[in-house]
Write an enzyme that holds these catalytic residues in place. Structure first.
Site, PDB file in Angstrom:
ATOM      1  N   GLY A  34     -44.485   6.105 -54.568  1.00 35.76           N
ATOM      2  CA  GLY A  34     -44.138   5.617 -53.233  1.00 35.76           C
ATOM      3  C   GLY A  34     -44.467   6.627 -52.159  1.00 35.76           C
ATOM      4  CG  ASN A  35     -45.392   5.561 -48.397  1.00 37.45           C
ATOM      5  OD1 ASN A  35     -44.615   5.354 -47.472  1.00 37.45           O
ATOM      6  ND2 ASN A  35     -46.166   4.605 -48.913  1.00 37.45           N
ATOM      7  NE  ARG A  36     -41.387  13.355 -48.198  1.00 37.35           N
ATOM      8  CZ  ARG A  36     -40.377  13.666 -49.001  1.00 37.35           C
ATOM      9  NH1 ARG A  36     -39.232  13.013 -48.913  1.00 37.35           N
ATOM     10  NH2 ARG A  36     -40.519  14.621 -49.888  1.00 37.35           N
ATOM     11  CB  SER A  37     -43.365   4.681 -44.592  1.00 41.01           C
ATOM     12  OG  SER A  37     -43.114   3.808 -43.517  1.00 41.01           O
TER      13      SER A  37
ATOM     14  CB  ALA B  11     -47.028   4.088 -45.184  1.00 36.95           C
TER      15      ALA B  11
END
Ligand code: CTP
Ligand code: CA
Length: 236
Positions: free
Chosen positions: A33-36, A100
């Site tokens: 995943g990502n931090r958005s 994102a």
């Protein structure tokens, strides 16, 4: 902010917005995943709705509640998001790609949990490229009048010896082929999760870029105003 947002500058306009960050599954319980957080996308949806637009919001993974008064559609991975975008884009006037999107996903999704097999070894995860949803929908527009006439991308960029934030933003805008790119300047003093964002709004039609700074809601207001100006064909 409320005063400026309450002008119905997008009345009669239908807007599709993607928000959050995608998750790329590895096995039934794990993902990349990502931090958005999805805050900017939610703020855009709120600002567009306050400006009188009919808003459809495709949410991937949000850390904040979904806003009221908008149609909400859920997606998780980049492939699901692509499907949702292509399903909901026809008939919309504007698309804002704020999510994102993971550039890569695991090449295979295991059907059962990945296990430690012995004392020391660790798996190597092979990744493959995800489709570029923004570039694809811009391309698809060539043969489909139903797709949004005004498409907006978002990009976080840093400047370096090779080029400024503006240089990288211009190159990305050209590569994507969309009408407008909102470039978020990230760097030593401006980082993810901070309250103040510095943005540059770039336009494909060559008209001058617009700078702004402020909270995610203020950024959203500026972006919605710029979309309103551009889609109404104002010269400024
Ligand atoms: N985007 C997309 N599909 C992808 C990757 C990005 O639609 N697979 C969209 C994002 O939603 C955003 C815009 O493209 O609106 C710019 O994203 P960014 O990650 O900055 O662009 P990339 O082309 O992935 O470039 P980079 O290699 O710098 O990450
Ligand atoms: Ca990327």
């Amino acid at each position: 902010i409320q005063d400026l947002l309450s002008d119905p500058i997008l009345a009669g306009t239908s807007v599709l917005i993607t928000a959050g960050g995608t998750r790329e599954p590895l096995d039934p319980v794990r993902f990349l995943g990502n931090r958005s957080s999805g805050r900017q996308g939610v703020a855009l949806a709120e600002a567009a709705r306050a400006a009188g637009a009919e808003v459809t919001l495709i949410v991937t993974h949000l850390e904040v509640p979904v806003p009221h008064g908008v149609h909400v559609v859920h997606a998780s991975s980049a492939l699901e998001l692509r499907e949702a975008v292509f399903e909901h884009a026809p008939g919309k006037d504007v698309l804002i790609m704020n999510a994102a999107v993971a550039d890569f996903r695991p090449a295979t999704i295991e059907n059962s949990k990945i296990k430690k097999r012995d004392e020391h070894s660790a798996p190597v995860i092979e990744l493959v490229r995800n489709p570029d949803i923004l570039a694809e929908i811009v391309q698809a527009r060539g043969g489909n009048d139903e797709l949004p006439r005004f498409i907006v991308g978002f990009a976080a960029e840093t400047g370096d010896e090779q080029g400024s934030v503006l240089d990288y933003g211009r190159a990305k805008l050209e590569r994507k082929g969309c009408e407008m790119l909102v470039v978020n300047e990230v760097g030593a003093t401006l980082t993810f999760g901070e309250e103040t964002n510095a943005i540059q709004v770039l336009f494909a039609d060559g008209h001058e870029s617009v700078q702004a700074a402020g909270s995610k809601l203020e950024v959203a207001r500026v972006v919605i105003e710029q979309i309103s100006h551009a889609t109404k064909g104002h010269a400024d």
